[in-house]
Design an enzyme around this catalytic site. Structure first.
Site, short mmCIF file in Angstrom:
data_model
loop_
_atom_site.label_atom_id
_atom_site.label_comp_id
_atom_site.label_asym_id
_atom_site.label_seq_id
_atom_site.Cartn_x
_atom_site.Cartn_y
_atom_site.Cartn_z
N LYS A 106 0.60 -1.17 0.00
CA LYS A 106 0.06 -0.12 -0.13
C LYS A 106 0.74 1.37 0.10
O LYS A 106 0.42 2.41 -0.44
CB LYS A 106 -0.91 -0.11 1.18
N ASP A 153 -7.84 -0.31 6.99
CA ASP A 153 -7.87 -1.50 7.96
C ASP A 153 -6.42 -1.67 8.37
O ASP A 153 -6.13 -2.51 9.52
CB ASP A 153 -8.35 -2.82 7.13
#
Length: 430
Positions: A106, A153
């Site tokens: 990410k 998350d």
């Protein structure tokens, strides 16, 4: 005997219509894979442009990342013994657990988006800046203090927090309820004001947007909405670095292109970016691509089913926390709906099997530590090649002895305790 007879009737119905649901017959509980084959991906109709994810555009992101002093391509694991056992030609796993010491891919998106955002503030192009220049005292004096807001998350938020911290800026990160305390603490360790909310992921995204507007901060989010397109596009282009690396690494193995690519989807940002790249880079020999999601958070699957964006609501508790998103990224969805060949909604055991498969290699195959969201694509490939109940789907996807399969392990053991419960203790078996 009656229950056994009914059970088999149900199973036949499910296989015939290629749509499998959770069945409860007395004490019998069965979880099955659901799937859709696209009737749109290979037709000649006008399709969404993929120019934004061309090799030329993605090379800009790759060049930016290459300027980081800690940059190096993550491994492309070639599982030769596993592919032989499963009856395919190649099984390739892009291992993003090695990315910048952050255990997930990410950061590629968050750092590239922040880099572009700051370059614009400096009235420069992304090609004119690098991370060291953006970190400099002179740049900080020009830019002043900036607070970046996001929802996550865990992996995306940690990437944004890391980038902000490296640049001497602040970050605020909101996590959905049920998030891992371990992941929360990793984000806090990057200097972020991070917290677990009592909301689901999509509600946390809206909270980040609202509070950024209230405080004059900036949202760095990998999903898009009306009026918010530029940043998520940058994020998606940043994700493209991993696929550009994979293409180069495959060539080193003597592989011109994969025949099959399986992509996991949350909001569909990474899946849309990689699907766009595949369509741009391989226009004449485009691999068969399949989008994979958890059953409880299958917004892309439902959108494919309804042929329009369809949201999932509620808490969406799944071990695949990185995929627990209920609202598709419209940028990613536009590409996925036009180019992806199949959509799979799967139960928890598929991801768990993938984790165990990659963490316990055959012979001299390299070991890949893959987390729940990272391993679901490897898990579904394994199921397709070993479960007779999925034979029809295997045939429709043309998986055979000539197949060269690529999957992306998007994260490592980002929650080590849960990783051990699944891989050591055998949680979430079929």
């Amino acid at each position: 005997n009656i229950m056994f007879f009914n059970f088999n009737l149900c199973r036949c119905f499910i296989m015939r219509y290629s749509t499998n649901y959770l069945i409860n017959l007395g004490d019998i509980k069965m979880e099955q894979v659901r799937w859709i084959i696209s009737d749109n991906s290979r037709n000649n109709e006008q399709k969404t442009s993929v120019e934004t994810f061309s090799e030329k555009e993605i090379a800009k992101a790759r060049d930016f990342h290459k300027k980081f002093d800690i940059y190096e391509p993550t491994p492309l694991a070639r599982l030769s013994e596993l592919s032989a056992k499963l009856g395919i030609k190649e099984f390739l796993v892009k291992d993003e657990s090695k990315r910048f010491g952050l255990n997930a891919f990410k950061v590629l998106g968050g750092s590239y988006a922040i880099g572009n955002f700051l370059a614009e503030r400096l009235d420069k192009s992304i090609e004119e800046v690098d991370f060291e220049m953006l970190k400099s005292k002179e740049t900080k004096e020009k830019l002043g203090d900036i607070t970046f807001y996001t929802a996550t998350d865990g992996n995306h938020g940690r990437g944004v927090a890391w980038a902000a911290n490296q640049l001497g800026q602040k970050s605020v990160v909101y996590m959905p309820k049920g998030s891992s305390e371990y992941r929360l603490n990793k984000i806090k360790a990057e200097g972020s004001d991070a917290s677990i909310t009592d909301m689901n992921y999509d509600e946390a995204v809206r909270l980040a947007d609202q509070n950024a507007k209230k405080t004059g901060g900036e949202v760095i989010q990998d999903t898009a909405w009306e009026g918010y397109v530029k940043v998520p596009t940058w994020i998606m282009q940043g994700y493209g670095t991993l696929m550009l690396e994979a293409v180069e690494q495959m060539k080193e193995y003597g592989i011109d292109a994969p025949t099959h690519v399986f992509l996991q989807a949350g909001v569909g940002a990474m899946a849309g970016a990689v699907q766009g790249m595949i369509a741009a880079i391989f226009p004449n020999n485009r691999p068969i691509t399949t989008i994979v999601e958890p059953e409880v958070a299958n917004c892309i699957f439902r959108s494919a089913e309804n042929k329009e964006i369809t949201n999932v609501t509620g808490d969406m508790f799944t071990i695949m926390a990185g995929l627990a998103c209920g609202e598709p990224n419209p940028i990613g969805w536009d590409i996925i709906k036009d180019y992806s060949d199949a959509f799979i909604s799967c139960p928890e055991y598929v991801a768990a099997d993938g984790m165990r498969l990659l963490g316990n290699p055959l012979g001299n195959d390299p070991k890949v530590i893959s987390g729940e969201s990272g391993a679901v694509t490897a898990g579904i490939v394994y199921e397709l090649l070993t479960d007779d109940n999925l034979k029809e789907l295997k045939e429709k996807l043309k998986l055979d002895e000539n197949s060269k399969v690529l999957v992306i392990s998007t994260e490592g053991d980002t929650d080590p305790d849960n990783y051990r419960k699944i891989v050591w203790d055998g949680e979430h078996t079929r």
